[in-house]
Motif scaffolding. Sequence first.
Motif, PDB file in Angstrom:
ATOM      1  N   UNK A 118      65.228  -3.665 -13.477  1.00  0.00           N
ATOM      2  CA  UNK A 118      65.621  -5.023 -13.101  1.00  0.00           C
ATOM      3  C   UNK A 118      64.432  -5.990 -13.149  1.00  0.00           C
ATOM      4  N   UNK A 119      63.810  -6.097 -14.315  1.00  0.00           N
ATOM      5  CA  UNK A 119      62.652  -6.967 -14.481  1.00  0.00           C
ATOM      6  C   UNK A 119      63.028  -8.419 -14.176  1.00  0.00           C
ATOM      7  N   UNK A 120      62.238  -9.039 -13.324  1.00  0.00           N
ATOM      8  CA  UNK A 120      62.459 -10.442 -12.975  1.00  0.00           C
ATOM      9  C   UNK A 120      61.129 -11.164 -13.113  1.00  0.00           C
ATOM     10  N   UNK A 121      60.830 -11.594 -14.321  1.00  0.00           N
ATOM     11  CA  UNK A 121      59.523 -12.183 -14.608  1.00  0.00           C
ATOM     12  C   UNK A 121      59.536 -13.684 -14.374  1.00  0.00           C
ATOM     13  N   UNK A 122      58.460 -14.153 -13.795  1.00  0.00           N
ATOM     14  CA  UNK A 122      58.245 -15.586 -13.641  1.00  0.00           C
ATOM     15  C   UNK A 122      57.399 -16.034 -14.837  1.00  0.00           C
ATOM     16  N   UNK A 123      58.064 -16.587 -15.844  1.00  0.00           N
ATOM     17  CA  UNK A 123      57.354 -16.927 -17.081  1.00  0.00           C
ATOM     18  C   UNK A 123      56.296 -18.003 -16.859  1.00  0.00           C
TER      19      UNK A 123
END
Length: 243
Positions: A118-123
Motif C-alpha cells: 500500500x505505497x502512499x508516496x508524497x511526490x
Amino acid sequence: MQVALITVGDEILSGDTENTNAGWLARRLTERGVTIARMLTIPDDRALIARHVREWADAFDAVIVTGGLGDTPDDVTLEAVADAFDREMTVQPAVRERVEEKAREYREENPERYEEHDFDLDFEETAALPADARPLQTAASFNPGCVVENVYVFPGFPEELQAMFDSVADEFGGDAVAESVPTVTPEGALKDVLAGVRERFDVAVGSYPAHGDADGRVKVSGTDAQEVAAAAEWVAQRVDSPE
C-alpha cells in the motif's frame, strides 16, 4: 582538484552496513587524477551534516555527500545541504514528473508488491530539492540527487550512487599521478628510504606492508609525472624487489 567525501548514515556507524561507497568513489576519483582531501562518516544529524558541508564547500574544490536520500524521517541529507547554503526546499516540475513516472513504472512492474505494501508516496516531498539545485536523476534511482554549487549529493544505494556519479564523472579531474613500487622489505626497515625520497623529491610517499599473499609496496604520488617517476625509480633502487 581536491575533493572531500561525506557518507551519511547511522547504519554505517553501527556496522550494520559496510561503507563500500567511500572506497568506490575514492578509487574512481583517484583514477581521474583527483586528490581525496577528506573522508568522513557522520550520523543522520541535519545540523552536523550542514556544518560539515558548509565548511568543506569553502575549503575544497568539491564535496560529495552520499546517503540519507529517501522518504523516511531519518533521511535529512537534502534538507541539511539546503541549510548549509541558506536555501529553501523547492519542487521543480520536471523532477516531480520524473518521480511520478518512476512510481508508475514500479507499480506496473510490481503490481502485487505495490498492493501488498500500500505505497502512499508524497511526490512533493520526494521531489523536493534545495532551491536552484541542478537535479541528478538516472534510470537506476528513484529519489533524485542534485548539485548545489560545488556540492554533489548522491543516494546511498551503491548501484544508484555509481550510476549517478557516472553521469557527472567528467566534472571531476586533476593532475595527481601515482606509482607503486612492490617490495619485500619489511615496513620497519623502510624508514630511511621514506625519509630520503621526501627530502629529494617534491612528492608524497607512503608504505603499505605485505598482507596475505600480496607483497608490500611503496606508493609515490604528486602532480608532476616526471618527478613521480624519478622518485619511484629512486625508491626501487633502494628496496628489495619480489623475486
